[in-house]
Design a protein around this motif. Structure first.
Motif, PDB file in Angstrom:
ATOM      1  N   PHE A  11      21.665  43.438 -21.729  1.00 32.64           N
ATOM      2  CA  PHE A  11      21.060  42.851 -20.539  1.00 32.64           C
ATOM      3  C   PHE A  11      20.057  43.830 -19.939  1.00 32.64           C
ATOM      4  CE2 PHE A  11      24.730  45.204 -19.102  1.00 32.64           C
ATOM      5  CZ  PHE A  11      24.276  45.871 -17.969  1.00 32.64           C
ATOM      6  N   THR A  12      19.208  43.328 -19.055  1.00 25.79           N
ATOM      7  CA  THR A  12      18.294  44.173 -18.305  1.00 25.79           C
ATOM      8  C   THR A  12      18.585  44.004 -16.822  1.00 25.79           C
ATOM      9  OG1 THR A  12      16.594  42.477 -18.137  1.00 25.79           O
ATOM     10  CG2 THR A  12      16.438  43.976 -20.005  1.00 25.79           C
ATOM     11  N   PHE A  13      18.304  45.039 -16.086  1.00 25.91           N
ATOM     12  CA  PHE A  13      18.442  45.011 -14.631  1.00 25.91           C
ATOM     13  C   PHE A  13      17.189  45.627 -14.042  1.00 25.91           C
ATOM     14  CE2 PHE A  13      19.672  46.693 -10.505  1.00 25.91           C
ATOM     15  CZ  PHE A  13      20.301  45.584  -9.939  1.00 25.91           C
ATOM     16  N   GLU A  15      14.844  46.589 -10.646  1.00 29.95           N
ATOM     17  CA  GLU A  15      15.066  46.960  -9.250  1.00 29.95           C
ATOM     18  C   GLU A  15      14.774  45.772  -8.340  1.00 29.95           C
ATOM     19  OE1 GLU A  15      13.618  50.328  -6.050  1.00 29.95           O
ATOM     20  OE2 GLU A  15      12.981  50.462  -8.126  1.00 29.95           O
ATOM     21  N   ALA A  16      15.657  45.573  -7.387  1.00 26.96           N
ATOM     22  CA  ALA A  16      15.495  44.449  -6.464  1.00 26.96           C
ATOM     23  C   ALA A  16      14.413  44.753  -5.433  1.00 26.96           C
ATOM     24  CB  ALA A  16      16.821  44.172  -5.756  1.00 26.96           C
ATOM     25  N   LEU A  22      20.772  40.887  -5.864  1.00 26.30           N
ATOM     26  CA  LEU A  22      20.939  41.656  -7.090  1.00 26.30           C
ATOM     27  C   LEU A  22      21.116  40.749  -8.309  1.00 26.30           C
ATOM     28  CD1 LEU A  22      23.178  44.614  -5.918  1.00 26.30           C
ATOM     29  CD2 LEU A  22      20.713  44.575  -6.278  1.00 26.30           C
ATOM     30  N   GLY A  23      21.750  39.610  -8.133  1.00 28.14           N
ATOM     31  CA  GLY A  23      21.956  38.682  -9.244  1.00 28.14           C
ATOM     32  C   GLY A  23      20.657  38.185  -9.853  1.00 28.14           C
ATOM     33  N   CYS A  25      18.128  39.940 -10.380  1.00 30.39           N
ATOM     34  CA  CYS A  25      17.516  41.053 -11.121  1.00 30.39           C
ATOM     35  C   CYS A  25      18.156  41.266 -12.486  1.00 30.39           C
ATOM     36  CB  CYS A  25      17.648  42.341 -10.326  1.00 30.39           C
ATOM     37  SG  CYS A  25      16.870  42.248  -8.715  1.00 30.39           S
ATOM     38  N   LEU A  26      19.236  40.560 -12.771  1.00 29.73           N
ATOM     39  CA  LEU A  26      19.989  40.724 -14.006  1.00 29.73           C
ATOM     40  C   LEU A  26      19.617  39.622 -14.990  1.00 29.73           C
ATOM     41  CD1 LEU A  26      22.330  42.548 -15.057  1.00 29.73           C
ATOM     42  CD2 LEU A  26      23.874  40.757 -14.286  1.00 29.73           C
ATOM     43  N   SER A  27      19.235  40.018 -16.219  1.00 33.58           N
ATOM     44  CA  SER A  27      18.863  39.038 -17.242  1.00 33.58           C
ATOM     45  C   SER A  27      19.491  39.418 -18.575  1.00 33.58           C
ATOM     46  CB  SER A  27      17.350  38.996 -17.441  1.00 33.58           C
ATOM     47  OG  SER A  27      16.698  38.623 -16.271  1.00 33.58           O
ATOM     48  N   ASP A  28      20.117  38.453 -19.231  1.00 36.37           N
ATOM     49  CA  ASP A  28      20.645  38.693 -20.571  1.00 36.37           C
ATOM     50  C   ASP A  28      19.499  38.713 -21.564  1.00 36.37           C
ATOM     51  OD1 ASP A  28      23.343  38.756 -19.804  1.00 36.37           O
ATOM     52  OD2 ASP A  28      23.510  36.582 -19.920  1.00 36.37           O
TER      53      ASP A  28
END
Length: 109
Positions: A11-13, A15-16, A22-23, A25-28
């Motif tokens: 996954f990638t995160f 910065e918000a 925060l959710g 900013c998270l991508s599989d």
């Protein structure tokens, strides 16, 4: 940031931004759980660089392809999300992945 968990995979995160959840900013990443590093790097380059996955981005080395996973390496071992579950396919694939020669050591040889 690029990360990996045994239940989510790669996954990638990012910065918000101010006020962003925060959710969001998270991508599989669109790759199997036990994808090799070269393939993960190509997927990240595609995601962040905008290049098609098969296209080489300027300045990046060509992914190495001289190591092949051993027999029994499973790209998509079944995971339940329960940390107490033992998954032998995942354990064998992780052991092979960790035994994989590091890129720097191969280049120095």
């Amino acid at each position: 940031m690029v990360g990996w968990t045994d239940t989510r995979g790669w996954f990638t995160f990012l910065e918000a931004a101010h006020g962003e959840s925060l959710g969001s900013c998270l991508s599989d990443l669109a790759c199997p759980l036990m994808t090799l590093p070269e393939q993960v790097a190509a997927e990240v380059a595609h995601l962040w660089g905008g290049a098609p996955t098969a296209e080489q981005l300027p300045g990046l080395e060509e992914p190495r392809s001289d190591w092949c996973p051993p027999h029994g390496y499973v790209l998509e071992p079944p995971v339940t999300g329960d940390p107490t579950d033992v998954n032998l396919e995942l354990e064998r694939s992780l052991a092979a992945y960790l035994a994989r020669p590091a890129g720097g050591a191969r280049q120095a040889a």
